[in-house]
Design an enzyme around this catalytic site. Structure first.
Site, mmCIF file in Angstrom:
data_model
loop_
_atom_site.group_PDB
_atom_site.id
_atom_site.type_symbol
_atom_site.label_atom_id
_atom_site.label_comp_id
_atom_site.label_asym_id
_atom_site.label_seq_id
_atom_site.Cartn_x
_atom_site.Cartn_y
_atom_site.Cartn_z
ATOM 1 N N GLU A 1 0.863 -1.183 0.000
ATOM 2 C CA GLU A 1 0.000 0.000 0.000
ATOM 3 C C GLU A 1 0.891 1.222 0.000
ATOM 4 O O GLU A 1 1.946 1.238 0.658
ATOM 5 C CB GLU A 1 -0.891 0.005 1.246
ATOM 6 C CG GLU A 1 -1.629 1.341 1.392
ATOM 7 C CD GLU A 1 -2.793 1.297 2.358
ATOM 8 O OE1 GLU A 1 -2.751 0.492 3.296
ATOM 9 O OE2 GLU A 1 -3.744 2.080 2.150
ATOM 10 N N GLU B 1 -11.798 -4.172 4.055
ATOM 11 C CA GLU B 1 -12.270 -4.069 5.448
ATOM 12 C C GLU B 1 -13.381 -3.038 5.607
ATOM 13 O O GLU B 1 -13.396 -2.249 6.543
ATOM 14 C CB GLU B 1 -11.102 -3.813 6.414
ATOM 15 C CG GLU B 1 -10.293 -2.556 6.209
ATOM 16 C CD GLU B 1 -9.348 -2.260 7.367
ATOM 17 O OE1 GLU B 1 -8.588 -3.138 7.761
ATOM 18 O OE2 GLU B 1 -9.389 -1.111 7.861
HETATM 19 O O1 AHR Z 1 -2.235 -1.339 6.751
HETATM 20 C C1 AHR Z 1 -2.616 -0.050 7.070
HETATM 21 C C2 AHR Z 1 -4.110 0.147 7.013
HETATM 22 O O2 AHR Z 1 -4.718 -0.679 7.944
HETATM 23 C C3 AHR Z 1 -4.784 -0.219 5.737
HETATM 24 O O3 AHR Z 1 -4.767 0.799 4.818
HETATM 25 C C4 AHR Z 1 -6.185 -0.501 6.152
HETATM 26 O O4 AHR Z 1 -6.800 -1.417 5.313
HETATM 27 C C5 AHR Z 1 -6.044 -0.959 7.569
HETATM 28 O O5 AHR Z 1 -6.881 -0.318 8.415
#
Ligand code: AHR
Length: 834
Positions: A251, A573
Site C-alpha cells: 500500500e 475491510e
Molecule cells: O495497513 C494499514 C491500514 O490498515 C490499511 O490501509 C487498512 O486497510 C487498515 O486499516
C-alpha cells in the site's frame, strides 16, 4: 392518512415499550450512553442500585477523532425479541445511524440512511403493531420528521410528522453516581445474567490479550531449567494446503510508493501537488527558485496534468524526497517536457551536492512549438545522500516545463520507470507468492471522489491522473497498475489487485452535502460504469490485444502477453452495511458472469471475531457461496492475542470460502517489530500452515515505511533514501516464504508441562515440486527446550535460526545444522530443510 396511522401506532408502541418500563415495578436493564464518544452501555438493577455491565456497541460513523460519536441513542425491543437502535451522528449531517441485535452483544453493522433534512436530531424508534418501525427525529427548528422501515435496512424517504413531545420521553437511572437518560427494560434474569457473563469473559480475555513476553521473568519465575518436549510427526497423515500462504501487502502508506519503491527522484515532478494532498502544499512544493515560480494551466501537457511551470532565466531547484541520493559512477536519466512555443532554449541540468559542488552536469537543447520531451543522462562524480537537482535556463526566454524526472538507470531488473533496486530486491527475497495492491485504505479512498480507479494509473505518465493520498500526501500514479503487474511477474508472484466495492472507506470525512462514512456509496446510476471499469481491468490484464482495446493498451505499454490475472479483491475491510452489500453483490455477479475463472476475494471488515462486520461479512459470504472464492480478514493485535488464539482457524468451515488473512501484524506497546512480535507471528504462522486447507493466503501489513514519514507502526521494512532495514517481522515472513510447501504433515509439539504448550509451535510441510520437507520449530519460552522427535529424523537437517531477548529489535538469522539431540534455545525460531 399515513400520519394518523403513525400516531396510532406510536401510541401502541409507547404502551409496549416506555410504559412497560414506567409501569413495571422493576425494570432491570437500562441502556444508555455515558457520553457521545462512549457508545451504548448497559446497566443492570442490583440490590445496590444500577450497576454498569459494559459497552454494547459504539458509533462507526465518519472519521476517527472528529466523528465516531453517538448522540441520543434510542433502543426498542421488538416483538420478535430483537433490539433496534437509532442514534444521532452529529450536528450537521442529513443521516441517522441504525443497527440491530439479537442479544445486545452481537450487532449488525450500522447503516446511515440519508434523510432530506440536516441534522437529524434525537431520533427515536418505535415498533408498530404490524412489526414495522417508525423513526422520528427533529430538525433544528423543532420540526418533526418520520421515516418508516420494515427490515431496518431500507428506510422510506422521511416526511413531516405531527408526533408530539411524548415520543421523546425517556427513562432515567443513576449509574455509578451519575444520572443518565436512556431506555429501561424488563428482561429475564437469564438474559441479564448472560450479558453479565459475556462481559466477565471479555475481561478475562483482555487479561490474556495483554500478556507480554517482556514480563516473563515474573510469569515464569519458577521456570529456571530447560524443559523437555516431544515433536510427534505422523507422515501417514498429510493434507493438501495452499502453496500461496505467504504474500505481500503493498500500500502507498508511509511514502511506500512515491518517494519509496517507485524510483523517481524528483518530488512533485508534475507540479500537481495541492492542499488536498497535504495542508500547505501547492504546485511549487519541493521546487525552489530565486523568484516566485510561475505556474500556468492555459496550455496543459495533458488535461489530467494541468499545471506546469513557466521558466525565464532563474534556476529551478528540486529538493527531491528528503534530498536526492546519488552514488559515484552511477548514471541517471533526466527527462523534461518543454513547451517552447517556437523559441529555442538551452538548459544546464545539474546535480548539486550538499556542499555546493557540482556532482553531475549535462546540457539540454530544447526546440519546438508544442510540448515535447527532452532527455539527457547525468553521471555522478561523487556520492551524496542529499543532492539537489538544478535546471538552469541559458537565455531569458520564457518556456513551459512539466514532468521533470530523474531516475537511476539502475532500477529493479533495469526497468524504465522502474522500482528502487535495493528495496525491490529486499522484497523479492521474501519469495512472496502474491502481491496485493494498491492497498489498504488507498483502494477504497477517502470519500467517493478518492476511490482508486485503476485506469487512471496506466498509459503515458503525463496522462495518468494524480490524486491525493488518503495518508495525507500525493499519488503521482507513476507506480500504476502496469508497474504493479510487471513487478509481480518479475518476482514470480500472483497479482492480487484489491479495488473498492463501490463504497469509499467508512472512516471518510463528510462530502459537500454533509454525508459521511461511506457517503451513501457510488450512486446506483453510476454503478454500471464502475462495474465496467472492473471488468475492463480483467480484459486489460488477460485479454487478446487483437480483440480488445484494453489488452491493446497493455501491449502498447510493452506487454503483449497476458498477465494471467487469477484473483481480484473487492472491498477493503469495509463496514458491511446495506450500502456495501448491494454494491458488492452487483460487482461480483458481473465478474462471475463474464469471467467465471477469476477468483473473487471479499472482505469481512477490520477486525477478527467477534465483531459486527466480521459476523455479517461471513454470514453474507456463506449465504453466497457462488460469489467469492475467499474473503479477506484483517487484524492487528497484541502478541498476547496471538499467543492465546492459536486455534483460531481450527474450527473454520472447510466447505465455505477460503480465508485471505490480508492484513495482520503482532505488536507490543513499542509498536516496532522485535523478537517478541516475531515469535508470536511465527507461532501463529505454524497454526496457519496447519490450517492451510482453509487459509489460502496471508500478508503482513503494512510492508514499507520511510523514515520520517510514518503513517503506521509496526511495519515490516523501514527505509531511508540510502538504507533498507528489514525487521524481525521480515525475517519471519522470509523464513515462511522460503520454506513453504503444499502438503501439511500432521504433527504436534507438547512439553512435559502442558501449561507451557501455547508458547511452543511446530509445523512440518512438504513441497511436492522440489520433494523437500521443511520443519519449523518455535520456542517462545525463556528457557531452552530439549526436543525429542518421533516419526522423523532431523539429524543433519540444515536451515536457519534466530533467537534473542523478547525486546531485541534485531536478532541475526544464522545457519543451523541439527544433530541427534535437538535443542531449541530460549526465544528462538528454527527452520530446517530435509
Ligand atoms: O495497513 C494499514 C491500514 O490498515 C490499511 O490501509 C487498512 O486497510 C487498515 O486499516
Amino acid at each position: 392518512m399515513r400520519l394518523n396511522l403513525q400516531l396510532l401506532a406510536l401510541t401502541l408502541c409507547l404502551n409496549t415499550t416506555a410504559v412497560m418500563a414506567q409501569n413495571d415495578l422493576n425494570p432491570n436493564l437500562f441502556l444508555y450512553s455515558p457520553g457521545p464518544g462512549d457508545g451504548l452501555h448497559a446497566a443492570r438493577l442490583t440490590e445496590n442500585g444500577w450497576q454498569h455491565i459494559g459497552r454494547l456497541c459504539s458509533s462507526d460513523y465518519g472519521t476517527w477523532g472528529a466523528e465516531k460519536k453517538m448522540y441520543h441513542p434510542s433502543v426498542t425491543q421488538a416483538k420478535d425479541g430483537t433490539w433496534r437502535l437509532v442514534f444521532q451522528v452529529n450536528d450537521h449531517s442529513p443521516q441517522i445511524a441504525v443497527a440491530y441485535s439479537r442479544d445486545l452483544v452481537n450487532w449488525r453493522p450500522q447503516d446511515y440512511p440519508i434523510m432530506s433534512v440536516k441534522p437529524c436530531e434525537k431520533p427515536v424508534v418505535f415498533e408498530n403493531e404490524d412489526g414495522t418501525f417508525d423513526i422520528y427525529f427533529r430538525s433544528p427548528k423543532g420540526k418533526r420528521w418520520v421515516s418508516a422501515t420494515t427490515d431496518f435496512r431500507k428506510f422510506a424517504a422521511d416526511e413531516p410528522s405531527l408526533i408530539d413531545d411524548d415520543a421523546w420521553l425517556r427513562d432515567t437511572a443513576t449509574v455509578g453516581g451519575r444520572l443518565y437518560e436512556g431506555n429501561a427494560f424488563t428482561a429475564s434474569a437469564d438474559f441479564v445474567g448472560r450479558l453479565q457473563q459475556h462481559f466477565d469473559q471479555s475481561g478475562r480475555d483482555w487479561q490474556k490479550t495483554n500478556e507480554r513476553m517482556h514480563d516473563d521473568g515474573k510469569r515464569f519465575a519458577s521456570l529456571t531449567q530447560p524443559i523437555q518436549a516431544t515433536l510427534t510427526v505422523d507422515l501417514a497423515h498429510q493434507k493438501t494446503i495452499s502453496d500461496k500462504l505467504i504474500g505481500i501487502f503493498f500500500e502507498d502508506i508511509s511514502y511506500a510508493a512515491d518517494g519509496g519503491l517507485y524510483a523517481e527522484l524528483v518530488q512533485n515532478r508534475d507540479f500537481e501537488y495541492t492542499p488536498r494532498d497535504h495542508r500547505g502544499w501547492n504546485s511549487t512544493t519541493a521546487w525552489h527558485s530565486a523568484s516566485p515560480i510561475e505556474i500556468a494551466t492555459e496550455h496543459p501537457l495533458h488535461p489530467n496534468n494541468p499545471h506546469y511551470a513557466l521558466l525565464r532565466q532563474d534556476t529551478l531547484w528540486n529538493e527531491g524526497w528528503d534530498g536526492i541520493a546519488v552514488e559515484k559512477g552511477k548514471k541517471y536519466d533526466f527527462s523534461m517536457f518543454v513547451f517552447a512555443d517556437g523559441q529555442k532554449q538551452d538548459f544546464l541540468v545539474m546535480l548539486i551536492g550538499q556542499d555546493g559542488t557540482v556532482i553531475a552536469k549535462t546540457k539540454l537543447k530544447t526546440r519546438g512549438s508544442e510540448w515535447q520531451q527532452f532527455q539527457a543522462v547525468l553521471t555522478a562524480k561523487a556520492t551524496d545522500a542529499k543532492a539537489r537537482l538544478a535546471i538552469v535556463p541559458q537565455k531569458a526566454v520564457r518556456v513551459g516545463v512539466d514532468m521533470i524526472s530523474l531516475f537511476p538507470q539502475e532500477t529493479f531488473k533495469n526497468r524504465k520507470n522502474g522500482l528502487r533496486k535495493d528495496l525491490a530486491e529486499t522484497i523479492a527475497r521474501l519469495r512472496p507468492k502474491f502481491v496485493r495492491f494498491p492497498g489498504g485504505c488507498m483502494s477504497h479512498g477517502q470519500g467517493l471522489d478518492n476511490i482508486y480507479h485503476w485506469q487512471h494509473t496506466v498509459g503515458p505518465l503525463q496522462a495518468r491522473k494524480p490524486d491525493f493520498n488518503i495518508w495525507h500526501y500525493h499519488q503521482t500514479r507513476g507506480l500504476g497498475f502496469y508497474e504493479y503487474f510487471q513487478f509481480c511477474e518479475d518476482i514470480g508472484a500472483e497479482p492480487l489487485p484489491v479495488l473498492a466495492a463501490g463504497v469509499p472507506c467508512q472512516n471518510s470525512a463528510a462530502n459537500k452535502e454533509g454525508i459521511g462514512g461511506q457517503q451513501g456509496g457510488i450512486p446506483m446510476s453510476d454503478m454500471p460504469a464502475y462495474i465496467q471499469e472492473l471488468l475492463d481491468l480483467i480484459e486489460w490484464a488477460n485479454g487478446d490485444p487483437a480483440a480488445s482495446k484494453w489488452a491493446k493498451m497493455r501491449a502498447e505499454a510493452g506487454h503483449p502477453e497476458p498477465f494471467h490475472l487469477k484473483y481480484i479483491g473487492i472491498g477493503n475491510e469495509d463496514i458491511i452495511s446495506t450500502v456495501f452489500e448491494e454494491r458488492y453483490e452487483m460487482i461480483c455477479k458481473a465478474i462471475r458472469a463474464k469471467y467465471p475463472e477469476i477468483r473473487i476475494c471479499g472482505t469481512v471488515g477490520p477486525f477478527h471475531a467477534p465483531s459486527a462486520d466480521y459476523q455479517e461479512g461471513w454470514d453474507y459470504t456463506k449465504k453466497h457461496p457462488d460469489l467469492q472464492f475467499m474473503t479477506d480478514e484483517h487484524y492487528y493485535e497484541s502478541t498476547g492475542w496471538f499467543l492465546h488464539n492459536r486455534n483460531y482457524y481450527d474450527n473454520y468451515d472447510r466447505q465455505a470460502a477460503k480465508v485471505y488473512l490480508g492484513e495482520w501484524a503482532a505488536s507490543t506497546r513499542t509498536k516496532r517489530p522485535n523478537v517478541e512480535t516475531a515469535l508470536a507471528e511465527a507461532l501463529y504462522l505454524t497454526d496457519i500452515e496447519r490450517n492451510g486447507d482453509v487459509v489460502h493466503m496471508t500478508s503482513y501489513a503494512p510492508m514499507l515505511c520511510k523514515d520520517g514519514h510514518s503513517n503506521w507502526n509496526p511495519d515490516m521494512i523501514y527505509f531511508s533514501n540510502t538504507e533498507v532495514r528489514p525487521t524481525m517481522a521480515y525475517e519471519v515472513q522470509r523464513l515462511f516464504g522460503n520454506y513453504g510447501g503444499d502438503r501439511y504433515v500432521r504433527s504436534t509439539i507438547s512439553s512435559s508441562k502442558p501449561d507451557l504448550n501455547y508458547r511452543l509451535g511446530a509445523s512440518v510441510v512438504k513441497d511436492t515440486k522440489s520433494g523437500a520437507t521443511y520443519v519449523k520449530l518455535v520456542n517462545a519460552l525463556p528457557v531452552s527446550v530439549s526436543l525429542t522427535v518421533d516419526g522423523l529424523s532431523l539429524s543433519g537437517a540444515q536451515g536457519e535460526r534466530f533467537s534473542g531477548k523478547p525486546e531485541d529489535a534485531k536478532a541475526e538469522c544464522l545457519p543451523v545444522t541439527l544433530d541427534g539431540a535437538v535443542t531449541l534455545p530460549a526465544y528462538s525460531f528454527t527452520v530446517v530443510k530435509l
